[in-house]
Design an enzyme around this catalytic site. Sequence first.
Site, short mmCIF file in Angstrom:
data_model
loop_
_atom_site.label_atom_id
_atom_site.label_comp_id
_atom_site.label_asym_id
_atom_site.label_seq_id
_atom_site.Cartn_x
_atom_site.Cartn_y
_atom_site.Cartn_z
N GLU A 92 0.83 -1.20 0.00
CA GLU A 92 0.00 0.00 0.00
C GLU A 92 0.87 1.25 0.00
O GLU A 92 0.62 2.21 -0.74
CB GLU A 92 -0.89 0.03 1.26
CG GLU A 92 -2.33 -0.30 1.01
CD GLU A 92 -3.16 -0.13 2.26
OE1 GLU A 92 -4.25 -0.70 2.28
OE2 GLU A 92 -2.74 0.58 3.20
N GLY A 223 0.77 43.54 -15.26
CA GLY A 223 0.11 43.46 -16.56
C GLY A 223 -1.15 44.30 -16.57
O GLY A 223 -1.62 44.78 -15.53
N MET A 224 -1.73 44.46 -17.74
CA MET A 224 -2.94 45.28 -17.89
C MET A 224 -4.13 44.60 -17.24
O MET A 224 -4.11 43.42 -16.91
CB MET A 224 -3.21 45.53 -19.38
CG MET A 224 -3.62 44.29 -20.14
SD MET A 224 -4.06 44.63 -21.86
CE MET A 224 -5.53 45.61 -21.64
N GLY A 226 -7.53 42.66 -16.72
CA GLY A 226 -8.17 41.57 -17.44
C GLY A 226 -7.23 40.58 -18.06
O GLY A 226 -7.66 39.66 -18.76
N ILE A 227 -5.91 40.74 -17.84
CA ILE A 227 -4.92 39.89 -18.50
C ILE A 227 -4.73 38.56 -17.79
O ILE A 227 -4.10 37.65 -18.32
CB ILE A 227 -3.57 40.64 -18.63
CG1 ILE A 227 -2.68 40.03 -19.72
CG2 ILE A 227 -2.85 40.68 -17.30
CD1 ILE A 227 -3.21 40.24 -21.11
N GLY A 228 -5.25 38.43 -16.55
CA GLY A 228 -5.17 37.16 -15.84
C GLY A 228 -4.23 37.14 -14.65
O GLY A 228 -3.84 36.07 -14.18
N LYS A 229 -3.87 38.31 -14.11
CA LYS A 229 -2.94 38.37 -12.98
C LYS A 229 -3.51 37.67 -11.75
O LYS A 229 -2.83 36.88 -11.09
CB LYS A 229 -2.62 39.83 -12.64
CG LYS A 229 -2.00 40.63 -13.77
CD LYS A 229 -1.66 42.04 -13.35
CE LYS A 229 -2.86 42.85 -12.95
NZ LYS A 229 -3.81 43.09 -14.06
#
Length: 950
Positions: A92, A223-224, A226-229
Amino acid sequence: MELEISSCSSCIATQYKYDVFLSFRGEDTRDNFTSHLYAALCRKKVETFIDEEELEIGDEISPALLMAINASKIAVIIFSKHYASSKWCLNELVEILQSQKTNGQMVIPVFYHVNPSYVRKQTGSFGEAFAEHESRFREMPEKVQKWRDVLTEASNLSGWDSMNIRSEAKLVDEIVKDILRKLEHISPSIDSKGLVGLDSRIEQIKSLLCMGSSDFRVIGIWGMGGIGKTTLAGTIFNQISCEFEGNCFMANVREESEKWSGLVHLREQVLSKLLEENLKIGAPAIPLYVKERLKQTKVFIVLDDVNSFRQLEYLAGGIDQYGPGSRIIVTTRDKQVLDKFGVDNIYSVDHFTHDEALELFCNHAFRQNTHPHDLMVLSTRVVDYAKGNPLALKVLGSFFYGRRKVDWENALHNLKRISGRDVYEVLKISYDELNWEEKNIFLDIACFFKGEDKDYVTRIQDDPDFVHYVLNVLVNKSLITISSYNKLEMHDLLEEMGREIVRCESVKEPGKRSRLWHHEDIYHVLKKNKGTDSIKGIFLDMSKIREIHLSSGAFACMTNLRMLKFYVPKLSKLSDVKVHLHNGLDYLSDELRYLHWHGYPLKTLPSNFSPENLIELNLPYSKVEQVWEGKKESFKLKWIDLHHCQYLIRFPDPLETPNLERIRLSDCIGLPCIPSSIENFNNLSILCLRGCESLRRFPSNIHFRSPITLDFSDCLNLTEFPQFSGNIKQLYLCGTAIEEVPSSVECLTELAELYMRQCTRLKSISSRICKLKSLHLLSLDDCCRLERFPEITETMECLEYFSLASTTIQEQPSSNEDRILPSSIANWSYGCRGLILPPLPGLSSLTGLNLSFRNITEIPKDIGCLSSLRTLDLRGNNFVSLPASIKQFTQMEELILSNCNLLQSLPELPPSLILLEARNCKQLRSLPELSSYLEELDASKLETLSEYSD
């Protein structure tokens, strides 16, 4: 490539069936430690796999067991004396460590009554077991060596040693807490659906973190909008935060720091999460003792959406503030913030590649990661317009979902006209497609209601059902989300877009815009009488202004004003009037649906104001004597809140406001009476009169038709139990001067909860209280003059919780009955006459009974008739023993006996008991044999314990 949210080790592609897999040696721990741990996990609703087979058949584990190992998020290995004797257990263990490597499974070793070095070096009982294995498997030395390797590997993992936590109950409790923490980090706090192309980005950020290094590091993600930060930071937080002693993800720093509570409150939140306790500092400097603790703690902090150096300096602190190996991630749109703080390791978030962008778009436009062949060219053109911005791709994908090809072509024609294809303009395509009502609600959320409760937003609208529909439309278009706490949420880029749309209505003159939310704009418009009929809503945070003096005509031109809110944030203690109207107020719009004015400075609303459209009226801490002069019709008004209006003498009657649902008049200390017409509010569900000190009686023979909660708590001069009837569900009379509960109480046939705590003058309760067949909660705590509870002549079949506890006890009957109070209540007032308990059979439905600190000298022998009892609290009483009938409590889970100074012995306890608390029982010399189900024993400060059983 779509990202799978993972555990600390690696990405997990497995579809989990179990939270925890328990590996153990059956003959050692099945019927003791392992069963206790399994039961504790089940009580916490942790899906746990335990092998119920008593016999281990063959050398190899079954396919079902192998599947269970690989389908579990966490494996707990319980190393016991004879663990290594079992080939089954060793095999196991091999599979578990393989699953750790391939699936990222977490592994927690528990060394139960065995020295970890025996496991690591295969000595002691583990050495004896391997002597037998080597003899038996002389032909397969590699097999034995593999077993040795996995034992050594597993023993080097961070785990739990029973020799360090001698109390088995505490050990189980700590392990369960550890598992829950790890499960919280494994389970994603963000929706993993549609996450595209993040693997390589996450690995690059992890390389900057240098997790193996013991130095302190701050990493920036830049980053700008809405870029996903935030997505990147949140995913990394889920993956590695469990490797730190303290962790905190602080979202929306920019937005939160602008609220009244500001950075002081934010920092308190961060420190509280890191140190796992509720810290209230309230000062710019961190106390030295807190700093010393932080220096010893390896922490991981994410500060999301930082936009100023001061925020970073205040929340992140100096480089010497945290323990070795600590890490901080900062997400920001402004690289200068990172440069000024001295952040050298900065990850710049690039736009998506074309393939990544196309996949993300398809996930939302087609609910799959590819596009139909006939829409390939059009999909590519849409993706080009989004310029690799994930938020724009998501919004555009939702916009095109379910549309015909001709609709795509028309929409693309509009996209072509966007000069420069600014991301705001791309997002605005979806906004432009909304109808007039949908646009208005979107802008209301962007300007006023982001983060607010959904039900609050809908109830102040003309048509709540339609607003519900519109909110669903906005959700489906990815313009808003609704959190698990029922809050309306919106990406900050969409919020900015909405507010920019409003600003562009009149760039230079705020008074010509439809909505005003910024305190400087509002100050300008009101101070200079610049308002126009364009304004539909004004929301002013008064903590952001010193004070403002307005002319009587400040609102004269705002004929279309629908919502007006002068408010103070919830955490603010502001009660001073900030808005002054020295010359009165001439006008308020008849279009008002929602009026909230904290500290309204006048005695009444304008005489020419017509409340015909008003839905909610809140005037807390105001100087009103009456809401309006004379009689006015306000048939739409449902909520009215006038709390802390100390001059109030009258509120609207049912003929004026027949549809009122909630009336809050708490702490209106000048309110002399309530009119008998109160019963004519047919829809009234809450009437709060808490703290109305001038109220001496409630009108008699009142009948309430609709289900209602009535609160008279802290009406200090209310001396008579109200004589009313009807559909009363909850009744609060705490802290009143009532002396008697009369026989008329039987009229409250629908009453479910009766609260009379701290009724210090209450002397008697009518036996007719047993007629309350719907009553399920009765609280009589601190009714210190109540010496006898009435005889229960009829079964109260719904009564589940009954409390007669005392914390403010008045006087001892004689010095012979003096009792030693525990140190924790040494400052409480002294003594009380022993309470005479009622006959108990009529209370057989009770699940909770609290009789703490009532100087009870004897527990009735028939207490065992309370067959449904789950919790019994007898703290601070003077009985010597408990009756033997207590073992009849077949459902009891908690028995609390702390500070029973005369208690000498305990009878046989119920087998269902899982918590026994017996602190400061100074004459209790021994405990009975405890149930194997007992989860927690708290018997601290017993003078001696001749017997103790785990």
